[in-house]
Motif scaffolding. Structure first.
Motif, PDB file in Angstrom:
ATOM      1  N   VAL A 101       0.660  -1.124   0.004  1.00  0.00           N
ATOM      2  CA  VAL A 101       0.280  -0.171   0.091  1.00  0.00           C
ATOM      3  C   VAL A 101       1.575   1.216   0.115  1.00  0.00           C
ATOM      4  N   THR A 102       1.794   1.527   0.142  1.00  0.00           N
ATOM      5  CA  THR A 102       2.839   2.271  -1.044  1.00  0.00           C
ATOM      6  C   THR A 102       2.107   3.240  -1.084  1.00  0.00           C
ATOM      7  N   TRP A 103       2.482   3.247  -2.597  1.00  0.00           N
ATOM      8  CA  TRP A 103       1.591   4.222  -3.594  1.00  0.00           C
ATOM      9  C   TRP A 103      -0.186   5.039  -2.444  1.00  0.00           C
ATOM     10  N   PRO A 104      -1.277   3.733  -2.334  1.00  0.00           N
ATOM     11  CA  PRO A 104      -1.898   4.062  -1.862  1.00  0.00           C
ATOM     12  C   PRO A 104      -1.655   5.075  -0.633  1.00  0.00           C
ATOM     13  N   CYS A 105      -1.122   4.978   0.107  1.00  0.00           N
ATOM     14  CA  CYS A 105      -0.709   5.593   1.254  1.00  0.00           C
ATOM     15  C   CYS A 105       0.292   7.038   1.251  1.00  0.00           C
ATOM     16  N   TYR A 106       0.836   6.572  -0.019  1.00  0.00           N
ATOM     17  CA  TYR A 106       1.241   8.256  -0.160  1.00  0.00           C
ATOM     18  C   TYR A 106       0.086   8.897  -1.073  1.00  0.00           C
ATOM     19  N   ALA A 107      -0.572   8.926  -1.374  1.00  0.00           N
ATOM     20  CA  ALA A 107      -1.634   9.302  -2.088  1.00  0.00           C
ATOM     21  C   ALA A 107      -2.738  10.164  -1.470  1.00  0.00           C
ATOM     22  N   ILE A 108      -2.538   9.747   0.208  1.00  0.00           N
ATOM     23  CA  ILE A 108      -2.990  10.541   1.330  1.00  0.00           C
ATOM     24  C   ILE A 108      -2.050  11.526   1.648  1.00  0.00           C
ATOM     25  N   GLY A 109      -0.791  11.453   1.464  1.00  0.00           N
ATOM     26  CA  GLY A 109       0.192  12.116   2.488  1.00  0.00           C
ATOM     27  C   GLY A 109       0.781  11.431   3.825  1.00  0.00           C
ATOM     28  N   GLY A 110       0.627   9.872   3.532  1.00  0.00           N
ATOM     29  CA  GLY A 110       0.680   8.553   4.881  1.00  0.00           C
ATOM     30  C   GLY A 110       1.739   8.080   5.320  1.00  0.00           C
ATOM     31  N   LEU A 111       2.371   8.797   4.672  1.00  0.00           N
ATOM     32  CA  LEU A 111       3.457   7.326   4.518  1.00  0.00           C
ATOM     33  C   LEU A 111       4.991   7.684   5.583  1.00  0.00           C
ATOM     34  N   TYR A 112       4.420   9.002   5.334  1.00  0.00           N
ATOM     35  CA  TYR A 112       5.737   9.190   7.151  1.00  0.00           C
ATOM     36  C   TYR A 112       5.098   9.395   8.727  1.00  0.00           C
ATOM     37  N   VAL A 113       3.817   8.773   8.574  1.00  0.00           N
ATOM     38  CA  VAL A 113       3.302   8.726   9.497  1.00  0.00           C
ATOM     39  C   VAL A 113       3.158   6.765   9.283  1.00  0.00           C
ATOM     40  N   LEU A 114       3.335   6.353   8.362  1.00  0.00           N
ATOM     41  CA  LEU A 114       3.069   4.688   8.622  1.00  0.00           C
ATOM     42  C   LEU A 114       3.942   3.991   8.486  1.00  0.00           C
ATOM     43  N   GLY A 115       5.362   4.581   9.242  1.00  0.00           N
ATOM     44  CA  GLY A 115       6.585   3.460   9.171  1.00  0.00           C
ATOM     45  C   GLY A 115       7.164   3.997  10.659  1.00  0.00           C
TER      46      GLY A 115
END
Length: 429
Positions: free
Chosen positions: A22-36
């Motif tokens: 879900v890297t790209w879907p998560c990036y699409a909502i600006g959430g990668l920095y939170v996911l890690g």
């Protein structure tokens, strides 16, 4: 023993695979920095819970002991935290700033130890990381034509900045959905994909290249390699291109050193290089000068930031550093002192203590994975990942990108487990 689909110990394997997919879907909502960070804390929590419940679990379900390589990373990152606390106390930065910086440590340096621990002590499969990266690689490849055309048809550089920036982070670019960026020096476009800036895309692209080359599925391996190379090339990062040409070949060469035929054939070009060493060195030097001249303004700023960091570290806070990031003067465009360079950043913020806290685990991993690479695909991949980290310490602040680079730390943890198990087997026999 591999966990079955119904084995509850496979929970972490599914979590890691899903997080990568879900890297790209998560990036699409600006959430990668939170996911890690959330993923790192979650995996660490799973391990701690299992370790606490170990006496009540069947023997096969108890978590294994922590390998020495992981302990060294844990110790190094704890020293980082101690350095941070001492520097805040010495510089009278206050309780509020200390709490904020401690949270920053947990989202940065602390994740190095958390993900290594997860890879070494949880049931996460090497193949799961590779397959998850392959899915992200496929999506990246499919999006590349649209991203490439975005500046040509006049689409904006940044689509939006996610409200998730309210959780706090180094800057809005970590929560922004960006199509491309324009190099201020020559006006050319550069692409960032799902990373905050273009050199970071090259760093992550090289990680995905390493993982793709370990994929045993031919079609997916081709997709992964092409996708990773597209990311690296379109990022227009000089360091990224150098890493793509040097890191994997070096790790692969090390993995083949047990083959005597390699030594025989390798001696021929080595002898030839000795005969023509001077013209080769002149040519290499000319090439490096040409590469440096590609973006002279960028080099000027980076070198000035490095000089400022070293000078202020040496004269103001040599042992524990300044504790926090500070912006530089006008002639470095007010960029943070020590940014664009892991070692200068460590010197300025955490002093010589922080440098050793990172250098020692890094050197241990290089030595451990070099030996393991002689007989293990995991060791080869881990060696390449560690070499990539070493190379990018001179161009990036790795702490800020660990939320994207975490699959590499998980693989390194797996290799630490394998190396520890082999040492145990050899000692027992």
């Amino acid at each position: 023993m591999a966990a079955s689909a119904t084995d509850p110990r496979a929970l972490e394997d599914r979590v890691v695979g899903l997080s990568l997919a879900v890297t790209w879907p998560c990036y699409a909502i600006g959430g990668l920095y939170v996911l890690g960070p959330v993923l790192g804390v979650t995996l660490t929590g799973i391990y701690l819970l299992r370790a606490y419940l170990a006496p009540m679990l069947p023997g096969a379900q108890r978590p294994p002991g922590i390998p020495i390589g992981v302990w060294i990373w844990i110790a190094g990152m704890i020293v980082m935290l101690i350095s941070l606390l001492v520097a805040h106390f010495a510089n009278n930065l206050g309780t509020g700033q200390t709490i904020k910086s401690t949270i920053g440590w947990a989202k940065g340096w602390g994740l190095f130890a958390m993900f290594a621990l997860a890879g070494a002590c949880l049931r996460i499969k090497f193949e799961t990381v590779i397959k998850g990266a392959a899915i992200t690689g496929l999506i990246s490849l499919l999006l590349t034509p649209a991203l490439f055309m975005a500046p040509k048809v006049g689409l904006p550089e940044v689509l939006f900045v996610s409200p998730l920036k309210a959780v706090g982070g180094p800057g809005p670019e970590f929560f922004a959905v960006q199509l491309y960026s324009i190099n201020p020096g020559d006006g050319t476009a550069r692409w960032r994909y799902f990373t905050p800036w273009s050199p970071a895309a090259a760093y992550i692209g090289n990680l995905y290249l390493i993982l793709a080359l370990e994929d045993k599925r031919p079609v997916w391996r081709i997709i992964g390699v092409v996708s990773a190379l597209a990311i690296i090339v379109l990022s227009a990062s000089r360091l990224g291109l150098a890493a793509a040409m040097a890191v994997w070949p070096t790790a692969f060469g090390v993995s083949q050193l047990r083959r005597s035929v390699l030594w025989i054939f390798g001696s021929i070009p080595t002898f030839g290089m000795a005969l023509f060493a001077q013209p080769i060195l002149i040519k290499v030097n000319d090439t490096l000068d040409a590469v440096r001249g590609m973006r002279a303004d960028s080099n000027r700023v980076r070198e000035a930031l490095g000089r400022i960091a070293v000078d202020r570290w040496r004269t103001e806070a040599p042992m524990w550093g300044h504790g926090v990031v500070e912006n530089g003067p006008h002639y470095v465009e007010y960029m943070p002192i020590g940014s664009h360079h892991t070692w200068f950043g460590l010197l300025f913020i955490k002093g010589i203590t922080g440098v050793f806290a990172f250098a020692i685990p890094l050197l241990w991993s290089l030595a451990e994975f070099t030996l393991l690479a002689l007989s293990s695909p995991k060791g080869r991949a881990a060696l390449a990942i560690t070499l990539l980290m070493v190379l990018f310490t001179v161009g990036e602040n790795l702490e800020m990108l660990i939320y994207l680079f975490w699959p590499g730390l998980v693989v390194m943890g797996m290799a630490m487990r394998e190396a520890a198990d082999r040492r145990t087997e050899e000692f027992s026999s």
